[in-house]
Design an enzyme around this catalytic site. Structure first.
Site, PDB file in Angstrom:
ATOM      1  N   MET A 285       6.138  22.888 -33.114  1.00 21.69           N
ATOM      2  CA  MET A 285       5.515  23.557 -31.965  1.00 21.69           C
ATOM      3  C   MET A 285       5.274  25.039 -32.244  1.00 21.69           C
ATOM      4  O   MET A 285       4.223  25.579 -31.891  1.00 21.69           O
ATOM      5  CB  MET A 285       6.394  23.396 -30.718  1.00 21.69           C
TER       6      MET A 285
ATOM      7  N   LYS B 292     -18.054  32.339 -21.747  1.00 20.99           N
ATOM      8  CA  LYS B 292     -17.186  31.392 -21.033  1.00 20.99           C
ATOM      9  C   LYS B 292     -15.911  31.118 -21.846  1.00 20.99           C
ATOM     10  O   LYS B 292     -15.865  31.384 -23.047  1.00 20.99           O
ATOM     11  CB  LYS B 292     -17.951  30.093 -20.776  1.00 20.99           C
TER      12      LYS B 292
ATOM     13  N   ARG C 217     -26.070  15.411 -17.594  1.00 19.11           N
ATOM     14  CA  ARG C 217     -24.767  16.031 -17.353  1.00 19.11           C
ATOM     15  C   ARG C 217     -24.800  16.725 -16.000  1.00 19.11           C
ATOM     16  O   ARG C 217     -24.095  16.351 -15.087  1.00 19.11           O
ATOM     17  CB  ARG C 217     -24.452  17.010 -18.483  1.00 19.11           C
TER      18      ARG C 217
ATOM     19  N   TYR D 256       9.862  17.646 -39.428  1.00 14.56           N
ATOM     20  CA  TYR D 256      10.187  16.435 -38.667  1.00 14.56           C
ATOM     21  C   TYR D 256       9.862  15.171 -39.455  1.00 14.56           C
ATOM     22  O   TYR D 256       8.784  15.056 -40.036  1.00 14.56           O
ATOM     23  CB  TYR D 256       9.403  16.414 -37.348  1.00 14.56           C
TER      24      TYR D 256
HETATM   25  C1  LIG Z   1     -21.830  26.873 -23.808  1.00 11.06           C
HETATM   26  C2  LIG Z   1     -23.237  26.898 -23.385  1.00 11.06           C
HETATM   27  C3  LIG Z   1     -24.190  27.621 -24.135  1.00 11.06           C
HETATM   28  C4  LIG Z   1     -23.883  28.258 -25.472  1.00 11.06           C
HETATM   29  O1  LIG Z   1     -23.852  27.280 -26.490  1.00 11.06           O
HETATM   30  P1  LIG Z   1     -23.661  27.679 -28.032  1.00 11.06           P
HETATM   31  O2  LIG Z   1     -23.945  26.416 -28.726  1.00 11.06           O
HETATM   32  O3  LIG Z   1     -22.240  28.118 -28.190  1.00 11.06           O
HETATM   33  O4  LIG Z   1     -24.621  28.751 -28.342  1.00 11.06           O
HETATM   34  C5  LIG Z   1     -25.459  27.721 -23.604  1.00 11.06           C
HETATM   35  N1  LIG Z   1     -25.800  27.122 -22.438  1.00 11.06           N
HETATM   36  C6  LIG Z   1     -24.920  26.396 -21.729  1.00 11.06           C
HETATM   37  C7  LIG Z   1     -25.342  25.771 -20.453  1.00 11.06           C
HETATM   38  C8  LIG Z   1     -23.616  26.248 -22.174  1.00 11.06           C
HETATM   39  O5  LIG Z   1     -22.756  25.515 -21.469  1.00 11.06           O
END
Ligand SMILES: *Cc1c(COP(=O)(O)O)cnc(C)c1O
Length: 396
Positions: A337, A37, A138, A289
């Site tokens: 920046m 992701k 969640r 700055y």
């Molecule tokens: C991001 C995520 C993971 C991976 O987590 P890590 O701590 O990076 O291994 C696994 N399951 C879900 C649902 C996630 O959102």
């Protein structure tokens, strides 16, 4: 080809090695879905998703349908699990691109079922994974709320319950007590699901911390009791970092095996820039700055082509160092920046064109994502995902 000297180097082969190492930890007890992701934690989905597949991953995990469509284009054969849910209007893309949605609300099932029927999908041909809320509050349905959701999987529905998942929210707590409670709630949910006559294939539980803490065995045992196969979902560890365990970070409080696991993982990413100019300033000169740094003596300063728009956190100004000529050069003044200034008074021979390492190794010195995270009060996940989109990810 971008020529501004600020770039990230990605070693896809290292990611392959990390995946294989993590598979060895799972030791045949569990399948490993590769979490890619957020553009593979800022490491480039285009480079990392195919690398995970080359290493043997059959499943990829993404946040959204958008990310899933991108992953599908790169990896036509992989299963792609969309862990962040399906929103109104996205069902058709899920079906068209063969994505597998995580679901927990009737509305999500309505969206998918409508799209599946519109596409004339056969009964049971669209697999989904049901998320159970085992305590994180969640997303997911609570164990005692599964019946109304599961009523959607009646005979003739195009949807099939292929997996059950939950997210362990404290797998990095060394005593494992919260995880034990979560798995007990999951067990309860699985019993209810079976009682309703549904028998999913996959039990999909556990992040990097769970895998490194050796939870694959417990998760596989739970899956086995329900006639399911176990799947864990490592993210950070794939990219070569092991989460730190609470409390503290002491070998004696770490779950067994974590030390060895640390040694088995190698970082996939390095982040670099170059010195683009060197100048000598007199004592009293102000830097950056608002002149938050004032030269205490005649000093040599090196300008580098990286700033906060590249993800170099502004809070690092006057409190962090980058690597130049194998030595630590303090960041002086505020980070701009697009640029930052290093004090190279003590480093002989620095000149324009020298490589400066923001994250990675140079000579005997290394800067890790944990170093960045500690200096800015965050976690490595955020450090990686905040490296700017304009910074090119170059395969090395
Ligand atoms: C991001 C995520 C993971 C991976 O987590 P890590 O701590 O990076 O291994 C696994 N399951 C879900 C649902 C996630 O959102």
């Amino acid at each position: 080809m971008p020529t501004r000297p600020c770039w990230v180097e990605i070693r896809a082969r290292t990611l392959e090695e990390n995946y294989r190492f993590l598979m060895s930890l799972a030791a045949g007890k569990a399948e490993l879905l590769a979490i890619v992701k957020a553009d593979a934690y800022g490491h480039s989905l285009a480079q990392c998703a195919p690398a995970a597949v080359r290493a043997g991953a059959q499943w990829l995990g993404v946040t959204s349908v958008e990310e899933g469509v991108a992953a599908r284009a790169l990896c036509p054969e992989a299963r792609v699990l969309v862990i962040g849910g399906v929103f109104a209007g996205q069902g058709a893309a899920v079906i068209e691109h063969g994505l597998t949605a995580v679901v927990w609300e009737p509305g999500q099932l309505d969206e998918l079922e409508g799209a599946a029927r519109a596409a004339r999908a056969r009964a049971g041909s669209v697999a989904v994974h049901l998320e159970i809320d085992t305590g994180m509050s969640r997303q997911g349905v609570s164990p005692d709320g599964v019946a109304p959701v599961l009523a959607r999987f009646g005979a003739g529905s195009p949807l099939r319950l292929e997996g059950v998942m939950t997210h362990l929210f404290a797998a990095d707590e060394a005593d494992g007590r919260v995880t034990e409670e979560q798995l007990a709630r999951l067990d309860e949910a699985l019993e209810r699901i079976e009682a309703l006559g549904l028998y999913p294939d996959w039990l999909n539980v556990g992040n990097s911390a769970a895998l490194l803490a050796g939870e694959a065995g417990r998760i596989a045992a739970l899956a086995g009791r329900h006639g399911m196969k176990a799947m864990l979902r490592p993210g950070l560890a794939l990219y070569g970092l092991a989460p730190r365990f609470e409390p503290g970070f002491k070998p004696e409080t770490e779950p067994e095996g974590v030390g060895a696991a640390l040694a088995g993982l190698q970082p996939v990413l390095s982040w670099k820039t170059r010195v683009v100019g060197v100048r000598t300033v007199p004592a009293g000169a102000m830097v950056g700055y608002n002149g938050t740094f004032v030269a205490t003596e005649p000093m040599r300063l090196a300008l580098v082509a990286a700033g906060y728009a590249d993800g170099l956190d502004r809070r690092l100004g006057n409190r962090f160092s980058l690597l130049v000529r194998g030595q630590r050069a303090p960041l002086v003044g505020r980070i701009s920046m697009d640029q930052a200034v290093l004090d190279v008074t003590e480093i002989a021979g620095v000149e324009a064109g020298d490589e400066a390492v923001i994250l990675g190794t140079q000579g005997d010195e290394t800067i890790t994502a944990f170093d960045h995270a500690e200096a800015t009060g965050t976690i490595p996940w955020e450090v990686f995902t905040r490296i700017g989109a304009r910074v090119p990810r170059i395969a090395v």
